[in-house]
Write a protein that holds these residues in place. Structure first.
Motif, PDB file in Angstrom:
ATOM      1  N   ASP A  57      39.786  40.651  45.827  1.00 44.98           N
ATOM      2  CA  ASP A  57      40.282  39.404  45.232  1.00 44.98           C
ATOM      3  C   ASP A  57      41.743  39.532  44.835  1.00 44.98           C
ATOM      4  O   ASP A  57      42.247  40.624  44.567  1.00 44.98           O
ATOM      5  N   ALA A  58      42.409  38.375  44.780  1.00 40.31           N
ATOM      6  CA  ALA A  58      43.849  38.325  44.493  1.00 40.31           C
ATOM      7  C   ALA A  58      44.162  38.748  43.063  1.00 40.31           C
ATOM      8  O   ALA A  58      45.196  39.367  42.813  1.00 40.31           O
TER       9      ALA A  58
ATOM     10  N   ALA B 131      46.548  42.725  39.226  1.00 42.70           N
ATOM     11  CA  ALA B 131      46.321  43.704  38.158  1.00 42.70           C
ATOM     12  C   ALA B 131      46.825  45.089  38.561  1.00 42.70           C
ATOM     13  O   ALA B 131      47.501  45.771  37.779  1.00 42.70           O
ATOM     14  N   VAL B 132      46.493  45.513  39.764  1.00 40.66           N
ATOM     15  CA  VAL B 132      46.934  46.838  40.233  1.00 40.66           C
ATOM     16  C   VAL B 132      48.453  46.885  40.315  1.00 40.66           C
ATOM     17  O   VAL B 132      49.076  47.871  39.912  1.00 40.66           O
TER      18      VAL B 132
ATOM     19  N   THR C  98      37.000  46.654  36.662  1.00 43.46           N
ATOM     20  CA  THR C  98      37.938  47.495  37.384  1.00 43.46           C
ATOM     21  C   THR C  98      38.472  46.704  38.573  1.00 43.46           C
ATOM     22  O   THR C  98      37.695  46.127  39.325  1.00 43.46           O
ATOM     23  N   PRO C  99      39.772  46.664  38.731  1.00 42.45           N
ATOM     24  CA  PRO C  99      40.325  45.901  39.852  1.00 42.45           C
ATOM     25  C   PRO C  99      39.820  46.418  41.195  1.00 42.45           C
ATOM     26  O   PRO C  99      39.755  47.620  41.422  1.00 42.45           O
ATOM     27  N   GLU C 100      39.483  45.470  42.054  1.00 40.03           N
ATOM     28  CA  GLU C 100      39.044  45.765  43.423  1.00 40.03           C
ATOM     29  C   GLU C 100      39.989  45.017  44.361  1.00 40.03           C
ATOM     30  O   GLU C 100      39.662  43.931  44.840  1.00 40.03           O
TER      31      GLU C 100
ATOM     32  N   ASP D  29      47.101  38.070  29.652  1.00 40.57           N
ATOM     33  CA  ASP D  29      47.330  37.775  31.067  1.00 40.57           C
ATOM     34  C   ASP D  29      46.220  36.822  31.489  1.00 40.57           C
ATOM     35  O   ASP D  29      45.085  37.236  31.688  1.00 40.57           O
ATOM     36  N   THR D  30      46.555  35.535  31.612  1.00 46.93           N
ATOM     37  CA  THR D  30      45.524  34.530  31.889  1.00 46.93           C
ATOM     38  C   THR D  30      44.865  34.723  33.246  1.00 46.93           C
ATOM     39  O   THR D  30      43.741  34.294  33.437  1.00 46.93           O
ATOM     40  N   VAL D  31      45.549  35.320  34.185  1.00 48.00           N
ATOM     41  CA  VAL D  31      45.168  35.412  35.591  1.00 48.00           C
ATOM     42  C   VAL D  31      45.223  34.010  36.205  1.00 48.00           C
ATOM     43  O   VAL D  31      45.811  33.816  37.251  1.00 48.00           O
TER      44      VAL D  31
END
Length: 182
Positions: free
Chosen positions: A7-8, A13-14, A1-3, A112-114
């Motif tokens: 972190d970037a 993601a959000v 889950t995105p936080e 999505d590689t990030v």
């Protein structure tokens, strides 16, 4: 889950979810455990408190433990509903791409590689002079390139990554999408 306060990648993601919601997409976000392929169920994370709640307030469905134990079960039951599946990060994408292809037959898949993890790992191996880290980077590279080849589109953050992939996998559909910020 995105936080996103940690972190970037989570901020990105959000923001991607926000863009998709602004396009009136119906979204389901499935948080997974970081275990490798082949381990027994469950592989879906539990509720992540305020982070899960923030996604839900945006209108994003968030299946989680104990109600949904498995990505495979979710996709077996609902895979026909999905037009698009975005797999983020190499370890997650490599692990679930075959399942998504099998159970979501009409969905386009975006990887999505990030970031290109293998590139970062190669640099670390060189800096440390580590054979073990070089082996790990080579394994990550193999998995990332396999996932890129198996996806309909791959997103990268930098022109350098896009150029590298154009040389390594010229047939892959790679798109440059810089960091999404407000």
């Amino acid at each position: 889950t995105p936080e996103p306060d940690r972190d970037a990648g989570s901020v990105n993601a959000v923001n991607m979810l926000r863009v998709l919601r602004s396009l009136r997409c119906r979204l389901t976000f499935v948080p997974v455990l970081p275990f490798p392929r082949g381990l027994p169920l469950p592989n879906v994370r539990g509720h992540s408190g305020r982070y899960t709640e923030a996604l839900q307030r945006m209108g994003v469905e968030c299946p989680h433990l104990p109600y949904e134990p498995s990505v495979e079960r979710l996709l077996r039951e609902r895979g026909e509903e999905f037009d698009l599946v975005v797999l983020s990060r190499a370890r997650v994408a490599d692990r679930f791409l075959p399942t998504v292809r099998r159970l979501c037959p009409r969905a386009k898949v975006i990887f999505d590689t990030v970031d290109l993890t293998y590139l970062r790992e190669q640099r670390e191996a060189l800096n440390r002079g580590s054979t073990v880290l070089a082996w790990k980077a080579a394994d990550t590279r193999r998995r990332e390139l396999r996932t890129i080849a198996g996806s309909d589109v791959t997103l990268v953050l930098s022109e350098v990554e896009a150029q590298m992939l154009a040389r390594e996998l010229p047939e892959a559909r790679v798109r440059l999408v810089p960091l999404l910020r407000e």
